[in-house]
Design an enzyme around this catalytic site. Structure first.
Site, mmCIF file in Angstrom:
data_model
loop_
_atom_site.group_PDB
_atom_site.id
_atom_site.type_symbol
_atom_site.label_atom_id
_atom_site.label_comp_id
_atom_site.label_asym_id
_atom_site.label_seq_id
_atom_site.Cartn_x
_atom_site.Cartn_y
_atom_site.Cartn_z
ATOM 1 N N ASP A 1 54.239 -24.417 33.129
ATOM 2 C CA ASP A 1 54.843 -24.803 34.410
ATOM 3 C C ASP A 1 56.349 -24.880 34.306
ATOM 4 O OD1 ASP A 1 52.000 -25.570 35.109
ATOM 5 O OD2 ASP A 1 53.111 -26.013 36.938
ATOM 6 N N GLN B 1 40.074 -26.537 36.671
ATOM 7 C CA GLN B 1 40.571 -25.178 36.975
ATOM 8 C C GLN B 1 39.913 -24.143 36.055
ATOM 9 O OE1 GLN B 1 42.465 -27.893 36.600
ATOM 10 N NE2 GLN B 1 44.349 -27.803 37.783
ATOM 11 N N ARG C 1 47.795 -23.249 43.704
ATOM 12 C CA ARG C 1 48.254 -23.938 42.490
ATOM 13 C C ARG C 1 48.493 -22.889 41.423
ATOM 14 N NH1 ARG C 1 45.081 -21.714 39.528
ATOM 15 N NH2 ARG C 1 45.874 -23.024 37.874
ATOM 16 N N GLY C 2 49.092 -23.366 40.294
ATOM 17 C CA GLY C 2 49.546 -22.407 39.284
ATOM 18 C C GLY C 2 51.009 -22.087 39.591
ATOM 19 N N ALA C 3 51.868 -22.208 38.567
ATOM 20 C CA ALA C 3 53.310 -22.183 38.820
ATOM 21 C C ALA C 3 53.798 -20.951 39.609
ATOM 22 C CB ALA C 3 54.058 -22.317 37.490
ATOM 23 N N ASN D 1 52.908 -27.904 30.398
ATOM 24 C CA ASN D 1 51.767 -27.186 30.977
ATOM 25 C C ASN D 1 50.639 -28.178 31.235
ATOM 26 O OD1 ASN D 1 50.572 -24.630 31.824
ATOM 27 N ND2 ASN D 1 49.187 -24.881 30.087
ATOM 28 N N LYS D 2 49.534 -27.671 31.736
ATOM 29 C CA LYS D 2 48.391 -28.508 32.109
ATOM 30 C C LYS D 2 48.036 -29.519 31.031
ATOM 31 C CE LYS D 2 46.780 -28.671 35.179
ATOM 32 N NZ LYS D 2 47.263 -29.733 36.111
ATOM 33 N N ARG E 1 55.314 -30.880 44.733
ATOM 34 C CA ARG E 1 54.852 -31.132 43.356
ATOM 35 C C ARG E 1 56.101 -31.077 42.473
ATOM 36 N NH1 ARG E 1 49.613 -28.022 41.277
ATOM 37 N NH2 ARG E 1 49.512 -29.824 39.889
HETATM 38 O O1 MRU Z 1 47.869 -28.176 38.293
HETATM 39 P P1 MRU Z 1 47.862 -26.673 38.278
HETATM 40 O O2 MRU Z 1 46.502 -26.082 38.424
HETATM 41 O O3 MRU Z 1 48.860 -26.101 39.257
HETATM 42 O O4 MRU Z 1 48.373 -26.326 36.808
HETATM 43 C C1 MRU Z 1 48.492 -24.993 36.446
HETATM 44 C C2 MRU Z 1 48.877 -24.803 35.022
HETATM 45 O O5 MRU Z 1 49.063 -25.739 34.283
HETATM 46 C C3 MRU Z 1 49.093 -23.396 34.580
HETATM 47 O O6 MRU Z 1 48.819 -23.263 33.221
HETATM 48 C C4 MRU Z 1 50.557 -22.983 34.828
HETATM 49 O O7 MRU Z 1 50.945 -23.289 36.135
HETATM 50 C C5 MRU Z 1 50.767 -21.543 34.571
HETATM 51 S S1 MRU Z 1 49.864 -20.557 35.707
HETATM 52 C C6 MRU Z 1 50.169 -18.926 35.401
#
Ligand code: MRU
Length: 318
Positions: free
Chosen positions: A220, A179, A46-48, A230-231, A79
């Protein structure tokens, strides 16, 4: 050890299983696009930027197996929100049409390499904005685990730390998947960067009491008008920062920019299973569980990219 790595001997892409951290450090190898898509859906990766790199290898695996079209469709459906996923699959498809399966894998490899290099450049540009002994509040996990290596927003903290600036981090736990609590604390501890974990709802008091000097978040997707997806919880953090006159920075590579999406209102926000939220609720409680939110461009003090710091909200259009 990179979060996402091609393993030629094993014939697949190797991932650290982020659902098991911090209790266990377990690696798995995905050998088909379907396995990669499942790992993305279940947030093993996970994480973009990490999702993008994994999806690139997933598409390369599909190309090798002669099922690129079906594999790419499954990856794109894994996703909906992270721009990097779509950009990566597009790039690998383009490479395949130019030069076949080996070209597709070479493209996935160069994207992963580029991503790690971009993060270091983001770190260097961003660290210049971090004062000595800064107290930084951050949400989610934007470190090595969210990227191929090094991190975006947390990469900025890391570069500042390596430069001897002695940053201190307040880590928002990041309900419902934790996270921040599970992954960011794990990374900061390994890096030796001092930090404290806070409940998400403690961010208001933290800022009201003047306990944070700046906020750093990842993205994201960054829309054409500079809105940041973003999250979930990032938008309230940005509002708090404006109210308390604390800079709110977003760090993301250019691959997160989406010129094709005019504003945050046009982004499909992922909704995840009720079970992520219901831990303390009576059985049968109805849930709305959006995984991301939209921070209007006007609340973003600056965007930190591998190309430099963009001060104006609309600068991504350039
Ligand atoms: O749901 P996730 O854990 O994939 O969400 C991640 C985030 O929101 C991060 O802030 C984003 O992907 C940037 S990661 C460098």
């Amino acid at each position: 050890m990179p979060t996402v790595e091609w393993d030629e001997a094993a014939g697949g892409v190797r991932l650290i299983d982020q659902t098991q951290l911090p209790l266990a450090e377990v690696y798995l190898t995905c050998r088909t696009a379907s396995e990669v898509a499942k790992a993305i859906r279940e947030m093993v990766v996970r994480g973009a930027p990490a999702i993008g790199a994994a999806a690139g290898y997933g598409a390369a695996l599909a190309a090798r197996a002669g099922v690129l079209e079906a594999g790419a469709a499954e990856l794109r459906a894994a996703r909906p929100t992270a721009r990097d996923l779509f950009a990566a699959v597009d790039r690998v498809e383009g490479a395949f049409h130019r030069g076949g399966a080996e070209e597709a894998l070479a493209e996935a490899e160069s994207m992963a390499r580029e991503s790690a290099e971009e993060c270091r450049r983001i770190g260097a540009h961003g660290a210049a904005l971090v004062p000595e002994a800064a107290r930084i509040v951050t949400i989610c996990n934007t470190g090595s685990l969210a990227t191929v290596d090094y991190g975006t927003a947390l990469g900025v903290v890391r570069t500042a730390h390596e430069a001897g600036k002695r940053p201190f981090v307040y880590v928002m736990e990041t309900r419902p998947r934790a996270q921040g609590a599970r992954l960011t604390t794990w990374e900061l501890r390994r890096l030796g960067i001092p930090h404290k974990l806070i409940a998400d709802s403690a961010a208001g008091l933290l800022l009201q009491r003047g306990l944070a000097d700046l906020a750093l978040a990842g993205a994201d997707r960054v829309c054409a008008n500079g809105d940041v997806v973003n999250k979930v919880g990032t938008y309230p953090l940005a509002l708090l920062c404006r109210e308390h006159r604390v800079p709110f920075y977003v760090a993301a590579p250019s691959s997160t920019r989406d010129p094709g999406t005019p504003t945050g209102a046009d982004v499909k926000i992922e909704e995840r299973a009720a079970g992520e939220v219901t831990n303390f609720a009576p059985p049968g409680t109805q849930v709305w569980n959006p995984a991301f939110d939209v921070t209007p461009a006007a609340l973003v003090t600056a965007l930190i990219t591998e190309r430099g710091v963009l001060q104006e909200a609309g600068a991504w259009r350039a």
